[in-house]
Design a protein around this motif. Structure first.
Motif, PDB file in Angstrom:
ATOM      1  N   VAL A 418       0.927  -1.114  -0.125  1.00  0.00           N
ATOM      2  CA  VAL A 418       0.018  -0.080   0.018  1.00  0.00           C
ATOM      3  C   VAL A 418       0.810   1.353  -0.077  1.00  0.00           C
ATOM      4  CG1 VAL A 418      -1.736   1.119   1.411  1.00  0.00           C
ATOM      5  CG2 VAL A 418      -1.881  -1.260   1.023  1.00  0.00           C
ATOM      6  N   VAL A 419       1.806   0.915   0.622  1.00  0.00           N
ATOM      7  CA  VAL A 419       2.960   2.489   0.509  1.00  0.00           C
ATOM      8  C   VAL A 419       3.747   2.642  -0.538  1.00  0.00           C
ATOM      9  CG1 VAL A 419       4.656   3.634   1.913  1.00  0.00           C
ATOM     10  CG2 VAL A 419       3.029   2.192   3.175  1.00  0.00           C
ATOM     11  N   LEU A 420       4.321   1.445  -1.015  1.00  0.00           N
ATOM     12  CA  LEU A 420       5.072   1.274  -2.192  1.00  0.00           C
ATOM     13  C   LEU A 420       4.315   1.790  -3.655  1.00  0.00           C
ATOM     14  CD1 LEU A 420       7.866  -1.194  -1.423  1.00  0.00           C
ATOM     15  CD2 LEU A 420       8.004   0.982  -1.053  1.00  0.00           C
ATOM     16  N   ALA A 421       3.268   1.152  -3.650  1.00  0.00           N
ATOM     17  CA  ALA A 421       2.459   1.203  -5.023  1.00  0.00           C
ATOM     18  C   ALA A 421       2.166   2.784  -5.436  1.00  0.00           C
ATOM     19  CB  ALA A 421       0.984   0.662  -4.999  1.00  0.00           C
ATOM     20  N   PRO A 422       1.919   3.682  -4.294  1.00  0.00           N
ATOM     21  CA  PRO A 422       1.729   5.120  -5.019  1.00  0.00           C
ATOM     22  C   PRO A 422       3.210   5.738  -5.039  1.00  0.00           C
ATOM     23  CG  PRO A 422       0.874   4.953  -2.670  1.00  0.00           C
ATOM     24  CD  PRO A 422       1.311   3.550  -3.064  1.00  0.00           C
ATOM     25  N   LEU A 423       3.973   5.261  -4.209  1.00  0.00           N
ATOM     26  CA  LEU A 423       5.457   5.935  -4.437  1.00  0.00           C
ATOM     27  C   LEU A 423       5.998   5.709  -5.849  1.00  0.00           C
ATOM     28  CD1 LEU A 423       7.009   5.748  -0.962  1.00  0.00           C
ATOM     29  CD2 LEU A 423       6.233   7.709  -1.917  1.00  0.00           C
ATOM     30  N   ALA A 424       5.719   4.202  -6.172  1.00  0.00           N
ATOM     31  CA  ALA A 424       6.340   3.824  -7.568  1.00  0.00           C
ATOM     32  C   ALA A 424       5.635   4.417  -8.612  1.00  0.00           C
ATOM     33  CB  ALA A 424       6.263   2.124  -7.299  1.00  0.00           C
ATOM     34  N   ALA A 425       4.543   4.566  -8.422  1.00  0.00           N
ATOM     35  CA  ALA A 425       3.529   5.111  -9.523  1.00  0.00           C
ATOM     36  C   ALA A 425       3.994   6.378  -9.999  1.00  0.00           C
ATOM     37  CB  ALA A 425       2.083   5.209  -9.241  1.00  0.00           C
ATOM     38  N   ALA A 426       4.277   7.164  -8.649  1.00  0.00           N
ATOM     39  CA  ALA A 426       4.645   8.765  -8.803  1.00  0.00           C
ATOM     40  C   ALA A 426       6.231   8.887  -9.462  1.00  0.00           C
ATOM     41  CB  ALA A 426       4.639   9.509  -7.411  1.00  0.00           C
ATOM     42  N   GLY A 427       6.893   7.927  -8.854  1.00  0.00           N
ATOM     43  CA  GLY A 427       8.474   7.708  -9.290  1.00  0.00           C
ATOM     44  C   GLY A 427       8.604   7.282 -10.838  1.00  0.00           C
ATOM     45  N   LEU A 466      -0.924   6.873  -9.445  1.00  0.00           N
ATOM     46  CA  LEU A 466      -1.856   5.703  -9.513  1.00  0.00           C
ATOM     47  C   LEU A 466      -2.593   5.522 -10.532  1.00  0.00           C
ATOM     48  CD1 LEU A 466      -2.297   4.980  -5.772  1.00  0.00           C
ATOM     49  CD2 LEU A 466      -0.984   3.754  -7.350  1.00  0.00           C
ATOM     50  N   ALA A 467      -3.587   6.597 -11.118  1.00  0.00           N
ATOM     51  CA  ALA A 467      -4.446   6.692 -12.075  1.00  0.00           C
ATOM     52  C   ALA A 467      -4.062   6.813 -13.382  1.00  0.00           C
ATOM     53  CB  ALA A 467      -5.333   7.848 -11.846  1.00  0.00           C
ATOM     54  N   TRP A 468      -3.188   7.791 -13.510  1.00  0.00           N
ATOM     55  CA  TRP A 468      -2.261   7.701 -14.857  1.00  0.00           C
ATOM     56  C   TRP A 468      -1.505   6.459 -15.212  1.00  0.00           C
ATOM     57  CZ3 TRP A 468      -2.426  11.854 -18.082  1.00  0.00           C
ATOM     58  CH2 TRP A 468      -1.594  11.926 -19.215  1.00  0.00           C
ATOM     59  N   ARG A 469      -0.788   5.696 -14.312  1.00  0.00           N
ATOM     60  CA  ARG A 469      -0.120   4.438 -14.459  1.00  0.00           C
ATOM     61  C   ARG A 469      -1.235   3.388 -14.785  1.00  0.00           C
ATOM     62  NH1 ARG A 469       5.006   2.344 -10.699  1.00  0.00           N
ATOM     63  NH2 ARG A 469       5.501   0.419 -12.302  1.00  0.00           N
ATOM     64  N   ALA A 470      -2.387   3.252 -14.217  1.00  0.00           N
ATOM     65  CA  ALA A 470      -3.252   2.161 -14.381  1.00  0.00           C
ATOM     66  C   ALA A 470      -4.029   2.485 -15.821  1.00  0.00           C
ATOM     67  CB  ALA A 470      -4.318   2.256 -13.151  1.00  0.00           C
ATOM     68  N   THR A 471      -4.226   3.461 -16.367  1.00  0.00           N
ATOM     69  CA  THR A 471      -4.923   4.011 -17.294  1.00  0.00           C
ATOM     70  C   THR A 471      -3.776   4.194 -18.693  1.00  0.00           C
ATOM     71  OG1 THR A 471      -5.274   6.217 -16.721  1.00  0.00           O
ATOM     72  CG2 THR A 471      -6.713   4.777 -16.062  1.00  0.00           C
ATOM     73  N   ALA A 472      -3.117   5.234 -18.554  1.00  0.00           N
ATOM     74  CA  ALA A 472      -2.180   5.727 -19.699  1.00  0.00           C
ATOM     75  C   ALA A 472      -0.831   5.095 -19.493  1.00  0.00           C
ATOM     76  CB  ALA A 472      -2.050   7.246 -19.507  1.00  0.00           C
ATOM     77  N   ASN A 514       2.843  -1.667 -20.291  1.00  0.00           N
ATOM     78  CA  ASN A 514       3.390  -0.515 -20.009  1.00  0.00           C
ATOM     79  C   ASN A 514       2.044  -0.253 -18.799  1.00  0.00           C
ATOM     80  OD1 ASN A 514       5.635  -0.651 -21.078  1.00  0.00           O
ATOM     81  ND2 ASN A 514       5.055   0.305 -22.766  1.00  0.00           N
ATOM     82  N   ARG A 515       0.862  -0.036 -19.094  1.00  0.00           N
ATOM     83  CA  ARG A 515      -0.238   0.484 -18.543  1.00  0.00           C
ATOM     84  C   ARG A 515      -0.031  -0.341 -17.147  1.00  0.00           C
ATOM     85  NH1 ARG A 515      -5.185   1.733 -22.418  1.00  0.00           N
ATOM     86  NH2 ARG A 515      -4.170   2.745 -23.934  1.00  0.00           N
ATOM     87  N   LEU A 516       0.099  -1.581 -17.050  1.00  0.00           N
ATOM     88  CA  LEU A 516      -0.040  -2.306 -15.777  1.00  0.00           C
ATOM     89  C   LEU A 516       1.295  -2.040 -15.127  1.00  0.00           C
ATOM     90  CD1 LEU A 516      -1.716  -5.569 -17.114  1.00  0.00           C
ATOM     91  CD2 LEU A 516      -2.668  -3.614 -16.000  1.00  0.00           C
ATOM     92  N   GLY A 517       2.296  -1.355 -15.566  1.00  0.00           N
ATOM     93  CA  GLY A 517       3.486  -1.377 -14.975  1.00  0.00           C
ATOM     94  C   GLY A 517       4.512  -2.372 -14.952  1.00  0.00           C
ATOM     95  N   LEU A 518       4.427  -3.219 -16.244  1.00  0.00           N
ATOM     96  CA  LEU A 518       5.305  -4.561 -16.443  1.00  0.00           C
ATOM     97  C   LEU A 518       6.437  -4.145 -17.146  1.00  0.00           C
ATOM     98  CD1 LEU A 518       2.410  -7.179 -16.905  1.00  0.00           C
ATOM     99  CD2 LEU A 518       3.804  -6.552 -14.881  1.00  0.00           C
ATOM    100  N   GLY A 519       6.394  -2.872 -17.797  1.00  0.00           N
ATOM    101  CA  GLY A 519       7.666  -2.723 -18.818  1.00  0.00           C
ATOM    102  C   GLY A 519       8.101  -1.267 -18.928  1.00  0.00           C
ATOM    103  N   GLY A 520       9.304  -0.963 -19.379  1.00  0.00           N
ATOM    104  CA  GLY A 520       9.816   0.266 -19.369  1.00  0.00           C
ATOM    105  C   GLY A 520      10.871   0.609 -18.471  1.00  0.00           C
ATOM    106  N   THR A 521      11.647   1.618 -18.658  1.00  0.00           N
ATOM    107  CA  THR A 521      12.954   1.851 -18.146  1.00  0.00           C
ATOM    108  C   THR A 521      12.437   2.814 -16.762  1.00  0.00           C
ATOM    109  OG1 THR A 521      13.564   3.698 -19.018  1.00  0.00           O
ATOM    110  CG2 THR A 521      14.535   1.633 -19.824  1.00  0.00           C
ATOM    111  N   LEU A 522      13.286   3.021 -15.920  1.00  0.00           N
ATOM    112  CA  LEU A 522      13.228   3.773 -14.573  1.00  0.00           C
ATOM    113  C   LEU A 522      13.074   5.329 -15.114  1.00  0.00           C
ATOM    114  CD1 LEU A 522      15.488   1.822 -12.280  1.00  0.00           C
ATOM    115  CD2 LEU A 522      13.049   1.386 -12.973  1.00  0.00           C
ATOM    116  N   ASP A 523      13.638   5.854 -16.265  1.00  0.00           N
ATOM    117  CA  ASP A 523      13.182   7.125 -16.421  1.00  0.00           C
ATOM    118  C   ASP A 523      12.267   7.321 -17.780  1.00  0.00           C
ATOM    119  OD1 ASP A 523      14.584   5.954 -18.506  1.00  0.00           O
ATOM    120  OD2 ASP A 523      16.068   7.765 -18.685  1.00  0.00           O
ATOM    121  N   GLY A 524      11.477   6.243 -17.831  1.00  0.00           N
ATOM    122  CA  GLY A 524      10.321   6.377 -18.807  1.00  0.00           C
ATOM    123  C   GLY A 524      10.695   5.905 -20.145  1.00  0.00           C
ATOM    124  N   GLY A 525      11.798   5.533 -20.157  1.00  0.00           N
ATOM    125  CA  GLY A 525      12.328   4.997 -21.709  1.00  0.00           C
ATOM    126  C   GLY A 525      12.147   3.687 -21.848  1.00  0.00           C
TER     127      GLY A 525
END
Length: 576
Positions: A418-427, A466-472, A514-525
């Protein structure tokens, strides 16, 4: 000749093999003519070294009790029966060869939640430094500045090095991939610089924009990605000691920086702009290469290992605490602070400004009035103790977040998620949130008190992330920078080594990942699996395509009634 029991033909159980259901025997070839050669086999005979013939002297569980003890008789297996067994044997499934770009889509590498969460904490810390007060009424550092002052920006820089390591395949880049790698980093640096200069109208006294400095750091990192890890670590150590000394020597000879946020108008004075971005500015790129070198080394490690996370946490704590203790001893026990005040009349700072620098830190550099300034450990002074100590703080935070992501107990695991999910989404979209934060605190839409403003920004960032990562999926600015970098990488790759264009189905699968947070680099690449990334060429890889469970169930139901018309791993043995 091999002898078998007369009562029953033994069946030897083969490892990892299953028997097809009994079916009416069907011939695939007409009977051979009398005296002529045997009928050709539909499939080649099995290799005896892989499928050995059963030993009749060794009893098996499938044999009847009387057959286990029955003596072997002089019964010879006919050659036609061996040929028939070879015909009924189905070879294993063949590997499917698909282009590398298509094969990489379903097996996209997952993002490291601990790294994204670390970047999220650094984002909230930088927002606290910009939004809250730096000091109390008595002149002492506030709680937010004491925790995040200097450390949040340094953690960002360390994670930028980690992102470069991920973009370059977490290993030394071969020279054959140099054009694609150089083009990627140059275009990424130019895009980040353009975004930063677009914020040049903002007030630097509220928040100094770091993006143009990052652009210079990215350019300085280009030759380092071609070096081995031990040499990168050595260069980072030398920069931590040598860059502050060099700055102390050349600072009086360089133009005085204006410390404003550089805009497009600053390009009219390129030498002054270059001097400020590299040595005299708020975030001087030359000393700050320590952070990116440390991040490049860390990014080449296996961050999923427990020992790596523990080592990062321990090393970071030792560096952070050790530098603070060493600086305090030099300033107080060995008279460093007295020498600084004795040289204050020759300094460019006034007495209140000197006190503020010793208490709250500087604006990227220290005065050149005495060498004892290099013993200071205050934020944003770019001294050896400041650089090493803030690097240690970033490494310790990264190690802690990686360890938190490995907790397996049920109750703490739920709380940590619960704590890491929003931090990771913002990060995962810090560039977009950073730009939005700078624009908000410099606009008329922020009439709130510092505490209220910061609280609102934290809530919006966490929920919107959280909302953007889950949708876009990827952030808007991250997507723009990545698209430009990918276009440059493909343009710099020779046509003979370019990967094929990804099909629509594979693109949809990667977009969903990518929408589910399963891919991509840590800086968006894009997550690159090789030193040259996608620019490695149209090499083909061999993969086994996965089969859905429903399809497996349908195949098992079909096998009960008919012979499958596709190759399988199964092998049958005919009975007499």
């Amino acid at each position: 000749m091999t002898q078998i029991p007369a009562q029953r033909l033994p069946e030897q159980r083969l490892p990892e093999m299953r028997r097809l259901p009994e079916i009416p025997q069907q011939r695939t070839h007409p009977d051979p003519a009398p005296g002529g050669p045997p009928a050709p086999a539909l499939y080649p005979a099995p290799d005896p070294s892989v499928y050995p013939a059963p030993d009749p002297a060794v009893p098996t569980p499938d044999m009847a009790p009387d057959a286990r003890s029955a003596p072997a008789q002089d019964t010879v297996r006919p050659a036609q029966e061996a040929a028939k067994r070879a015909n009924d044997t189905v070879p294993p499934v063949k590997d499917t060869v698909v282009p590398a770009k298509i094969a990489a889509a379903p097996v996209k590498r997952a993002r490291l939640v601990g790294v994204d969460a670390t970047r999220g904490v650094a984002l909230l810390g930088m927002m606290a430094v910009h939004s809250l007060y730096d000091s109390t009424a008595s002149g002492k550092p506030s709680w937010s500045f004491a925790i995040f002052g200097g450390r949040a920006a340094a953690t960002f820089a360390v994670l930028s090095g980690v992102g470069i390591a991920f973009m370059t395949g977490r290993r030394r880049v071969p020279f054959r991939a140099a054009p694609a790698t150089v083009a990627t980093l140059v275009v990424r640096a130019l895009a980040i610089c353009a975004i930063g200069m677009a914020l040049g109208h903002t007030d630097a006294s509220i928040a100094a924009v770091i993006l143009p400095y990052y652009a210079v750091m990215f350019l300085l990192m280009i030759p380092l990605v071609f070096l081995p890890t031990w040499l990168v670590a050595t260069i980072g150590t030398l920069v931590a000691v040598g860059a502050p000394v060099l700055t102390h020597r050349v600072l009086p000879r360089l133009p005085v920086p204006n410390l404003d946020n550089p805009g497009f108008g600053s390009l009219a004075h390129p030498l002054s702009l270059l001097s400020e971005l590299t040595i005299t500015g708020e975030y001087p790129a030359l000393p700050w290469m320590v952070y990116l070198c440390a991040g490049l080394v860390v990014g080449r490690l296996t961050l999923t290992r427990l020992r790596t996370a523990v080592a990062l946490l321990g090393t970071g704590l030792v560096l952070a605490v050790g530098t603070a203790v060493a600086s305090s001893m030099l300033l107080h026990r060995y008279g460093g602070l007295a020498h600084i005040w004795a040289a204050q009349p020759r300094s460019v700072l006034t007495v209140p400004e000197t006190t503020e620098m010793l208490t709250l830190g500087g604006d990227g550099t220290t005065p050149a009035s005495t060498w004892w300034w290099l013993a200071v450990n205050a934020p944003h002074t770019s001294t050896p103790f400041d650089l090493v100590g803030t690097t240690g703080a970033g490494l310790a935070l990264l190690g802690f977040m990686l360890l938190a992501g490995r907790v397996a107990a049920r109750i703490p695991r739920g709380v940590i998620t619960v704590v890491l999910a929003p931090l990771a989404a913002a990060g995962s979209m810090t560039l977009s949130f950073y730009v939005a934060h700078i624009l908000f605190i410099n606009s008329e839409y922020d009439p709130y008190t510092p505490g209220t403003s910061y609280l609102l920004q934290v809530i919006v960032v966490l929920l919107a992330g959280l909302a953007w990562r889950a949708t876009a999926g990827r952030g808007p600015l991250e997507g723009l920078v990545s698209a430009l970098a990918n276009r440059a990488r493909r343009w710099a790759t020779p046509a003979s080594r370019r990967p094929p264009v990804r099909p629509v189905a594979a693109a949809a699968a990667m977009s969903l990942g990518n929408r589910l947070g399963l891919g991509g680099t840590l800086d968006g690449g894009p997550m690159v699996t090789g030193p040259g990334g996608a620019a490695e060429g149209p090499a083909e890889v061999t993969v086994r395509l996965p089969v859905q469970r429903g399809r497996r169930r349908r195949q098992r139901a079909t096998r009960r009634h008919s012979v499958p018309d596709y190759p399988t791993h199964e092998r049958t043995r005919s009975r007499p």
